[in-house]
Write an enzyme that holds these catalytic residues in place. Sequence first.
Site, mmCIF file in Angstrom:
data_model
loop_
_atom_site.group_PDB
_atom_site.id
_atom_site.type_symbol
_atom_site.label_atom_id
_atom_site.label_comp_id
_atom_site.label_asym_id
_atom_site.label_seq_id
_atom_site.Cartn_x
_atom_site.Cartn_y
_atom_site.Cartn_z
ATOM 1 N N GLY A 1 0.791 -1.228 0.000
ATOM 2 C CA GLY A 1 0.000 0.000 0.000
ATOM 3 C C GLY A 1 0.821 1.275 0.000
ATOM 4 C CB SER B 1 2.960 -1.886 -7.968
ATOM 5 O OG SER B 1 1.850 -1.433 -8.660
ATOM 6 N N GLY C 1 2.266 2.471 -2.687
ATOM 7 C CA GLY C 1 2.346 2.964 -4.060
ATOM 8 C C GLY C 1 3.469 2.305 -4.843
ATOM 9 C CG ASP D 1 1.307 -0.266 -11.464
ATOM 10 O OD1 ASP D 1 1.881 0.763 -11.880
ATOM 11 O OD2 ASP D 1 0.361 -0.231 -10.660
HETATM 12 P P1 ADP Z 1 0.023 -1.420 -3.644
HETATM 13 O O1 ADP Z 1 -0.116 -2.334 -4.811
HETATM 14 O O2 ADP Z 1 0.231 0.005 -4.007
HETATM 15 O O3 ADP Z 1 1.059 -1.901 -2.683
HETATM 16 P P2 ADP Z 1 -2.630 -2.376 -3.178
HETATM 17 O O4 ADP Z 1 -3.693 -1.955 -2.237
HETATM 18 O O5 ADP Z 1 -2.919 -2.454 -4.621
HETATM 19 O O6 ADP Z 1 -1.375 -1.439 -2.891
HETATM 20 O O7 ADP Z 1 -2.104 -3.799 -2.760
HETATM 21 C C1 ADP Z 1 -1.822 -4.084 -1.400
HETATM 22 C C2 ADP Z 1 -2.429 -5.422 -1.063
HETATM 23 O O8 ADP Z 1 -1.625 -6.464 -1.614
HETATM 24 C C3 ADP Z 1 -2.479 -5.710 0.407
HETATM 25 O O9 ADP Z 1 -3.630 -5.200 1.006
HETATM 26 C C4 ADP Z 1 -2.475 -7.221 0.432
HETATM 27 O O10 ADP Z 1 -3.773 -7.736 0.188
HETATM 28 C C5 ADP Z 1 -1.652 -7.590 -0.772
HETATM 29 N N1 ADP Z 1 -0.262 -7.954 -0.417
HETATM 30 C C6 ADP Z 1 0.857 -7.339 -0.832
HETATM 31 N N2 ADP Z 1 1.962 -7.977 -0.361
HETATM 32 C C7 ADP Z 1 1.514 -9.035 0.367
HETATM 33 C C8 ADP Z 1 2.122 -10.100 1.108
HETATM 34 N N3 ADP Z 1 3.455 -10.193 1.208
HETATM 35 N N4 ADP Z 1 1.316 -10.994 1.714
HETATM 36 C C9 ADP Z 1 -0.025 -10.902 1.627
HETATM 37 N N5 ADP Z 1 -0.643 -9.941 0.957
HETATM 38 C C10 ADP Z 1 0.092 -9.011 0.330
HETATM 39 MG MG MG Z 2 -1.728 -2.210 -6.275
#
Ligand code: ADP
Ligand code: MG
Length: 395
Positions: free
Chosen positions: A135, A139, A137, A185
Amino acid sequence: MTTASPGNQQAPAASPQELSGRFEQEFGTAPHGVWQAPGRVNLIGEHTDYNEGFVLPFAIDRTARVAVALRQDDSIRMLSTYGDQGTVTTTLGALQPGTAKGWTKYPLGVVWALRERGIDVPGLDLLLDSNVPLGAGLSSSHAIECAVITALNELTGAGLEARDMVLATQRAENDFVGAPTGIMDQSASLRGAKGHAVFLDCRDQTVRLVPFETEPAGLVLLVIDTKVSHSHADGGYASRRASCELGAEVMGVKALRDLDVADLEEAGGLLDEVTFRRVRHVVTENDRVLQTVELLAGSGPGAIGPLLDASHASMRDDFEISCPELDLAVDTARAHGAIGARMTGGGFGGAAIALTPMDSVQTVSEAVAKAFAQAGFTAPDIFAVSPAAGAMRVG
Ligand code: ADP
Ligand code: MG
């Protein structure tokens, strides 16, 4: 094994061997391989993607890794080293858009999108470990999707080209997860290369790798995660898109990509004041991407600072998608030695980037942390990223 915690900026991802070992403990068999895909930072080119314009992201040295084994039946079992959700179990037959919850919607979306393309993905076991901050940014969600699609493309022998994998992950995000995202992305994650930025034409999806190495230039690309949560779903994003569509329609072009800086004078006479400023952001931003590409090839990253600054000013004043935390991060970084800084990502929160001379990294980081504390903002996460390799098999 080391448990990677995306919230902890220092945590290393588990090695492929460690991940295989953990997979075997969890699922009782060895995985068929380990694949990884990076997060990304957009160097410049914001809100240009859906205007069929140019973007210049790069793959970063933070990756999602997946250990995967295909199964003989239609069961799916998935586990992440992050969080405490335990193993999530489902079946191929249960894959329906909009129904998956939590992080598994990303890998399940990829399975669904591949099957929608007629690729016969069977049941599978999957273990995820990622050190892409969530979260922020960067990705983290696409890093997961790209690692999974790279794995499944190989394991099923589907033989998709990178550009097809880009479209399949976009389908997963748009139609299965329900996030209206473009192709930037996953293009960076799948098509990035070490020491390069990915110059992507969002109209025809062509990519040119542009040399982008910070270290030899004595620079560090700092990410300042403001911790202000951003959301694609909110009205700000939709209204910006609507303004861009209106601007293109009034100007009689297919997309704002078809306008040049020289057309802005005419646009000023035809558009209402707000729409004009939205259009001016997109048109000048496209131009800044092209200038950045030229400068990187000719002079190196030390020359692009003013373009990063101008990009931020344009998003703050014309597109109006910045926020006090992003402005403070950018202004403070600039005042303490960064040669260029801008908010990156969709806006309304998320992260800023600051291109910083190596010997100013400490000063800039401390000054930003202090300014945030003084303003009463949540403490930011500040860390360096470098242009790294795109998705690949690692075990
Ligand atoms: P961003 O892609 O900008 O980081 P998003 O909201 O699109 O933000 O994605 C974040 C989501 O990805 C988290 O809420 C979670 O569901 C998932 N996520 C990312 N990394 C992990 C991880 N290592 N384990 C479990 N879920 C993950
Ligand atoms: Mg995302």
